[in-house]
Write a protein that holds these residues in place. Structure first.
Motif, PDB file in Angstrom:
ATOM      1  N   SER A 237       0.833  -1.218   0.000  1.00  0.00           N
ATOM      2  CA  SER A 237       0.000   0.000   0.000  1.00  0.00           C
ATOM      3  C   SER A 237       0.862   1.261   0.000  1.00  0.00           C
ATOM      4  O   SER A 237       0.541   2.248  -0.677  1.00  0.00           O
ATOM      5  CB  SER A 237      -0.931  -0.007   1.214  1.00  0.00           C
ATOM      6  OG  SER A 237      -0.181  -0.077   2.415  1.00  0.00           O
ATOM      7  N   ASP A 238       1.980   1.243   0.749  1.00  0.00           N
ATOM      8  CA  ASP A 238       2.855   2.409   0.767  1.00  0.00           C
ATOM      9  C   ASP A 238       3.561   2.604  -0.573  1.00  0.00           C
ATOM     10  O   ASP A 238       3.764   3.733  -1.020  1.00  0.00           O
ATOM     11  CB  ASP A 238       3.902   2.262   1.882  1.00  0.00           C
ATOM     12  CG  ASP A 238       3.293   2.394   3.271  1.00  0.00           C
ATOM     13  OD1 ASP A 238       2.201   2.982   3.370  1.00  0.00           O
ATOM     14  OD2 ASP A 238       3.893   1.883   4.241  1.00  0.00           O
ATOM     15  N   VAL A 239       3.930   1.505  -1.230  1.00  0.00           N
ATOM     16  CA  VAL A 239       4.580   1.606  -2.537  1.00  0.00           C
ATOM     17  C   VAL A 239       3.629   2.211  -3.562  1.00  0.00           C
ATOM     18  O   VAL A 239       4.005   3.104  -4.343  1.00  0.00           O
ATOM     19  CB  VAL A 239       5.071   0.220  -3.002  1.00  0.00           C
ATOM     20  CG1 VAL A 239       5.584   0.283  -4.431  1.00  0.00           C
ATOM     21  CG2 VAL A 239       6.159  -0.299  -2.089  1.00  0.00           C
ATOM     22  N   VAL A 240       2.376   1.759  -3.561  1.00  0.00           N
ATOM     23  CA  VAL A 240       1.385   2.287  -4.498  1.00  0.00           C
ATOM     24  C   VAL A 240       1.139   3.769  -4.247  1.00  0.00           C
ATOM     25  O   VAL A 240       1.024   4.572  -5.180  1.00  0.00           O
ATOM     26  CB  VAL A 240       0.071   1.475  -4.366  1.00  0.00           C
ATOM     27  CG1 VAL A 240      -1.045   2.150  -5.141  1.00  0.00           C
ATOM     28  CG2 VAL A 240       0.271   0.066  -4.877  1.00  0.00           C
ATOM     29  N   LYS A 241       1.087   4.149  -2.977  1.00  0.00           N
ATOM     30  CA  LYS A 241       0.851   5.549  -2.633  1.00  0.00           C
ATOM     31  C   LYS A 241       2.042   6.419  -3.024  1.00  0.00           C
ATOM     32  O   LYS A 241       1.882   7.529  -3.546  1.00  0.00           O
ATOM     33  CB  LYS A 241       0.582   5.664  -1.137  1.00  0.00           C
ATOM     34  CG  LYS A 241       0.211   7.067  -0.679  1.00  0.00           C
ATOM     35  CD  LYS A 241       0.092   7.130   0.839  1.00  0.00           C
ATOM     36  CE  LYS A 241      -0.962   6.155   1.349  1.00  0.00           C
ATOM     37  NZ  LYS A 241      -1.123   6.264   2.825  1.00  0.00           N
ATOM     38  N   ASN A 242       3.250   5.919  -2.788  1.00  0.00           N
ATOM     39  CA  ASN A 242       4.445   6.710  -3.069  1.00  0.00           C
ATOM     40  C   ASN A 242       4.681   6.888  -4.564  1.00  0.00           C
ATOM     41  O   ASN A 242       5.051   7.979  -5.021  1.00  0.00           O
ATOM     42  CB  ASN A 242       5.663   6.031  -2.434  1.00  0.00           C
ATOM     43  CG  ASN A 242       6.952   6.758  -2.721  1.00  0.00           C
ATOM     44  OD1 ASN A 242       7.032   7.972  -2.585  1.00  0.00           O
ATOM     45  ND2 ASN A 242       7.971   6.020  -3.125  1.00  0.00           N
ATOM     46  N   LEU A 243       4.448   5.822  -5.339  1.00  0.00           N
ATOM     47  CA  LEU A 243       4.719   5.871  -6.774  1.00  0.00           C
ATOM     48  C   LEU A 243       3.526   6.365  -7.588  1.00  0.00           C
ATOM     49  O   LEU A 243       3.617   6.463  -8.817  1.00  0.00           O
ATOM     50  CB  LEU A 243       5.134   4.481  -7.270  1.00  0.00           C
ATOM     51  CG  LEU A 243       6.404   3.894  -6.639  1.00  0.00           C
ATOM     52  CD1 LEU A 243       6.709   2.543  -7.241  1.00  0.00           C
ATOM     53  CD2 LEU A 243       7.577   4.835  -6.821  1.00  0.00           C
ATOM     54  N   ASN A 244       2.407   6.641  -6.908  1.00  0.00           N
ATOM     55  CA  ASN A 244       1.194   7.117  -7.586  1.00  0.00           C
ATOM     56  C   ASN A 244       0.761   6.133  -8.676  1.00  0.00           C
ATOM     57  O   ASN A 244       0.469   6.492  -9.817  1.00  0.00           O
ATOM     58  CB  ASN A 244       1.422   8.503  -8.185  1.00  0.00           C
ATOM     59  CG  ASN A 244       0.105   9.193  -8.536  1.00  0.00           C
ATOM     60  OD1 ASN A 244      -0.914   8.966  -7.873  1.00  0.00           O
ATOM     61  ND2 ASN A 244       0.121  10.022  -9.557  1.00  0.00           N
ATOM     62  N   VAL A 245       0.722   4.853  -8.303  1.00  0.00           N
ATOM     63  CA  VAL A 245       0.328   3.782  -9.215  1.00  0.00           C
ATOM     64  C   VAL A 245      -1.084   3.333  -8.861  1.00  0.00           C
ATOM     65  O   VAL A 245      -1.444   3.256  -7.684  1.00  0.00           O
ATOM     66  CB  VAL A 245       1.315   2.587  -9.115  1.00  0.00           C
ATOM     67  CG1 VAL A 245       0.856   1.427  -9.986  1.00  0.00           C
ATOM     68  CG2 VAL A 245       2.706   3.032  -9.514  1.00  0.00           C
ATOM     69  N   LEU A 246      -1.882   3.054  -9.875  1.00  0.00           N
ATOM     70  CA  LEU A 246      -3.253   2.608  -9.658  1.00  0.00           C
ATOM     71  C   LEU A 246      -3.251   1.197  -9.073  1.00  0.00           C
ATOM     72  O   LEU A 246      -2.633   0.284  -9.638  1.00  0.00           O
ATOM     73  CB  LEU A 246      -4.024   2.637 -10.975  1.00  0.00           C
ATOM     74  CG  LEU A 246      -5.552   2.545 -10.880  1.00  0.00           C
ATOM     75  CD1 LEU A 246      -6.109   3.724 -10.098  1.00  0.00           C
ATOM     76  CD2 LEU A 246      -6.169   2.496 -12.260  1.00  0.00           C
ATOM     77  N   ASP A 247      -3.938   1.019  -7.978  1.00  0.00           N
ATOM     78  CA  ASP A 247      -3.957  -0.262  -7.273  1.00  0.00           C
ATOM     79  C   ASP A 247      -4.695  -1.316  -8.095  1.00  0.00           C
ATOM     80  O   ASP A 247      -5.659  -1.030  -8.810  1.00  0.00           O
ATOM     81  CB  ASP A 247      -4.636  -0.080  -5.919  1.00  0.00           C
ATOM     82  CG  ASP A 247      -4.396  -1.253  -4.996  1.00  0.00           C
ATOM     83  OD1 ASP A 247      -3.790  -2.231  -5.444  1.00  0.00           O
ATOM     84  OD2 ASP A 247      -4.828  -1.187  -3.836  1.00  0.00           O
ATOM     85  N   TYR A 248      -4.233  -2.592  -7.957  1.00  0.00           N
ATOM     86  CA  TYR A 248      -4.928  -3.699  -8.613  1.00  0.00           C
ATOM     87  C   TYR A 248      -6.367  -3.820  -8.130  1.00  0.00           C
ATOM     88  O   TYR A 248      -7.240  -4.257  -8.888  1.00  0.00           O
ATOM     89  CB  TYR A 248      -4.206  -5.021  -8.308  1.00  0.00           C
ATOM     90  CG  TYR A 248      -2.867  -5.182  -8.963  1.00  0.00           C
ATOM     91  CD1 TYR A 248      -2.756  -5.233 -10.340  1.00  0.00           C
ATOM     92  CD2 TYR A 248      -1.711  -5.301  -8.204  1.00  0.00           C
ATOM     93  CE1 TYR A 248      -1.524  -5.396 -10.946  1.00  0.00           C
ATOM     94  CE2 TYR A 248      -0.471  -5.450  -8.802  1.00  0.00           C
ATOM     95  CZ  TYR A 248      -0.379  -5.501 -10.165  1.00  0.00           C
ATOM     96  OH  TYR A 248       0.829  -5.665 -10.780  1.00  0.00           O
ATOM     97  N   GLU A 249      -6.634  -3.418  -6.890  1.00  0.00           N
ATOM     98  CA  GLU A 249      -7.960  -3.604  -6.307  1.00  0.00           C
ATOM     99  C   GLU A 249      -9.035  -2.899  -7.117  1.00  0.00           C
ATOM    100  O   GLU A 249     -10.161  -3.390  -7.238  1.00  0.00           O
ATOM    101  CB  GLU A 249      -7.976  -3.104  -4.864  1.00  0.00           C
ATOM    102  CG  GLU A 249      -7.170  -3.947  -3.899  1.00  0.00           C
ATOM    103  CD  GLU A 249      -7.749  -5.348  -3.769  1.00  0.00           C
ATOM    104  OE1 GLU A 249      -8.971  -5.518  -3.924  1.00  0.00           O
ATOM    105  OE2 GLU A 249      -6.959  -6.282  -3.524  1.00  0.00           O
ATOM    106  N   TYR A 250      -8.709  -1.735  -7.649  1.00  0.00           N
ATOM    107  CA  TYR A 250      -9.706  -1.002  -8.436  1.00  0.00           C
ATOM    108  C   TYR A 250     -10.127  -1.803  -9.669  1.00  0.00           C
ATOM    109  O   TYR A 250     -11.312  -1.861 -10.021  1.00  0.00           O
ATOM    110  CB  TYR A 250      -9.155   0.358  -8.862  1.00  0.00           C
ATOM    111  CG  TYR A 250      -9.042   1.350  -7.734  1.00  0.00           C
ATOM    112  CD1 TYR A 250     -10.181   1.899  -7.142  1.00  0.00           C
ATOM    113  CD2 TYR A 250      -7.808   1.743  -7.247  1.00  0.00           C
ATOM    114  CE1 TYR A 250     -10.082   2.815  -6.110  1.00  0.00           C
ATOM    115  CE2 TYR A 250      -7.690   2.656  -6.208  1.00  0.00           C
ATOM    116  CZ  TYR A 250      -8.834   3.187  -5.644  1.00  0.00           C
ATOM    117  OH  TYR A 250      -8.748   4.079  -4.610  1.00  0.00           O
TER     118      TYR A 250
END
Length: 582
Positions: A237-250
């Motif tokens: 979760s922190d990696v996705v937030k830091n890199l501004n990457v769209l999460d797989y969950e969406y």
């Protein structure tokens, strides 16, 4: 200040063994060293961050090593290796062509090439970003590059091979470096994380590797940035937030909404994604990638095409089993069209929302096709057919058994709902008969089984008017093929009687139409025609309308004069004698 060194420099490859993702190039260079077949010029080209300059340094270090290993790796202990590691080597020279791209810089290099190395066997000149050299500098460099001193070896590195002159390319051995695969980057990052005592999961490593886009240097830079944000314990979760990457969950939630036909939930998910600052085009691109991965997961034997951690692969397989192949194919087509028209759209948010609604309606579409079967659309009843005197024909409205009538007539009498497509086609259908239209309508209409004409009771031969009425009824029975029905109604008819049997001959436009009708439907038409007439002594035949040559009409005085001269030679002689202008 601390002695911190970024990972891209600290873990830069210093041997062929530590080179990531370029095994074929490493093997070729080691074999050339082992056999003593060194070229005087090499060209390393490929994307950024894939190891071009690092490979050039390793190669230069190895050929000058005094005690290389059996695998042709530098020993790291001789004077040449130590001087290279400490940055004081006098036999390895690096030149940045981006800032030294003139003729004078090349002349200085040419003078330096003449000096033999003090330590080691070869003087290696690594020219980075060589495509930045001017054309005059390239021309000045040609002669030296083609015939350098025996101790000089040139290694040129570039990211834009197409900008280099063909004369330079022809003098070099070219090595094309590939992008580093996601799995290779993940493996290398996992090793570095263990050395640095950093805890990180596989999903985070895959996100970093995908973000690097095949460049190991970019992956190490992103890894340092992630560690600076998360500390020694890195979670997804922190990696996705830091890199501004769209999460797989969406993507998983959106697919669940599409499968349930819930377009409202899909629109709310899209609004939440926009509220977090994600780019709309990146969102639809991520959705397309998710659909692609689902399609690959659903097909056995394609696991190698998935650049995903094992924990995610099982989740993809589970969701893929709930999607049909047609749904995934249609969904991919919708998202691809959405990406294509995104930049040209005036309202880009509405453009994507409309695509999401179409995706949600994909699973509901088949249910809409079932409704007309239970409640057929009322159609206008055909005109009452002319009943022949000898054998009256049953009304079309009554159910007819398949044993007593042709399949075509039975289908139109027993299934009134089948007329609906014909009514739709009649709006755009043309009245003319062409071979292409006949074939198209035959393919689009329902399959009619070919049947042999059954035995009909022997009765008196019907009159010509009765035959014409039965022919009209037969033509109207082909209402599902409007072009054919219209052409049959307008076809010229000729009735002839030979040996106690009558033959009704209808005419078409050309030989192609005649051949198609004889081979495809004439036999079935004749059986239905005999049933309608109540007699087996009637036949059907098809002919071609004769082409009538048009008689040219005379309008102008000059044309009238020419005709008059052709018909009367005396008038022609008079015109010649008097030199008349006609």
């Amino acid at each position: 200040m601390s002695d911190y060194i970024v990972s891209a420099r600290k873990y830069r490859p210093d041997s062929f063994e530590t080179l990531v993702g370029q095994d074929n190039i490493a093997r070729t260079l080691k074999n050339s060293i082992l056999r003593g077949q060194l070229a005087h010029a090499y060209l390393f080209c490929g994307p950024r961050g894939v190891g071009k300059t690092s490979t050039a340094r390793i190669f230069a270090k190895t050929i000058n090593c005094s005690n290389p290993t059996a695998e042709m790796e530098p020993c790291g202990e001789c004077e040449s290796c130590k001087s290279f590691a400490e940055g004081r080597s006098y036999c390895i020279h690096e030149l940045d062509a981006a800032s030294n791209n003139g003729v004078e810089d090349i002349k200085t290099l040419m003078d330096q090439v003449q000096i033999p190395p003090q330590v080691g066997r070869y003087s290696v000149y690594i020219i980075d970003e060589v495509h930045m050299l001017s054309q005059a500098a390239f021309n000045a460099f040609l002669k030296t590059l083609e015939e350098p001193p025996a101790h000089a070896i040139f290694i040129l590195a570039t990211t834009e091979k197409h900008k280099i002159l063909p004369t330079i390319l022809s003098r070099c051995q070219t090595y094309d470096f590939n992008r580093i695969s996601v799995m290779d980057i993940v493996g290398s990052l996992r090793t570095i994380a263990q050395k640095e005592e950093i805890t990180i999961d596989d999903e985070s490593l895959h996100i970093i590797a995908q973000k690097a886009d095949g460049a190991m240097r970019d992956a190490l830079t992103i890894f340092d940035q992630t560690v600076a944000f998360c500390g020694t314990s890195v979670n997804y979760s922190d990696v996705v937030k830091n890199l501004n990457v769209l999460d797989y969950e969406y993507s998983f939630k959106l697919l669940d909404s599409f499968l349930a036909g819930d377009y409202a939930s899909a629109l709310l998910e899209f609004d939440e994604i926009l509220a977090k600052g994600f780019n709309s085009l990146h969102f639809i691109s991520a959705l397309s990638s998710h659909l692609r991965d689902l399609l690959v997961s659903r097909t056995a034997g394609l696991d190698s095409l998935l650049d995903l951690p094992e924990s995610l692969k099982e989740r993809y397989r589970e969701q893929a089993q709930r999607c049909s192949l047609k749904f995934l194919y249609d969904a991919l087509e919708i998202t691809t069209q959405c990406e294509t028209g995104f930049k040209a759209s005036a309202n880009q948010r509405l453009h994507i929302e409309f695509a999401l609604m179409k995706l949600a309606f994909l699973c509901k579409a088949p249910a809409a096709d079932v409704q007309p079967q239970s409640q057929p659309i009322p159609q206008p009843q055909p005109a009452e057919p002319v009943k022949p005197a000898p054998a009256p024909v049953k009304p079309v409205a009554e159910p007819v058994k398949t044993e007593e009538a042709s399949p075509e007539l039975v289908r139109h009498a027993a299934e009134p709902a089948a007329v609906a497509p014909a009514a739709k086609k009649a709006v755009k259908g043309a009245a003319g008969l062409s071979l292409a239209s006949l074939m198209d309508e035959a393919e689009e209409s329902e399959t009619v089984e070919e049947t042999v004409a059954e035995t009909v009771a022997e009765t008196a031969i019907p009159e010509d008017k009765v035959l014409e009425g039965c022919w009209k009824t037969l033509a109207e029975s082909y209402s599902s093929q409007p072009r054919l029905a219209n052409a049959l109604l307008k076809a010229p008819l000729a009735i002839s009687e030979v040996d106690g049997a009558k033959t009704l001959t209808f005419s078409v436009m050309n030989e192609g139409q005649q051949k198609w009708i004889k081979e495809k439907i004439l036999r079935q038409m004749e059986g239905a025609f005999q049933k309608a007439c109540g007699s087996s002594k009637v036949r059907l035949d098809v002919d071609i309308i004769p082409v009538v040559e048009e008689v040219s009409k005379i309008y102008l005085p000059e044309e009238k004069a020419k005709v008059l001269m052709e018909e009367n030679p005396e008038v022609k002689n008079l015109v010649i004698d008097l030199d008349l202008d006609i």
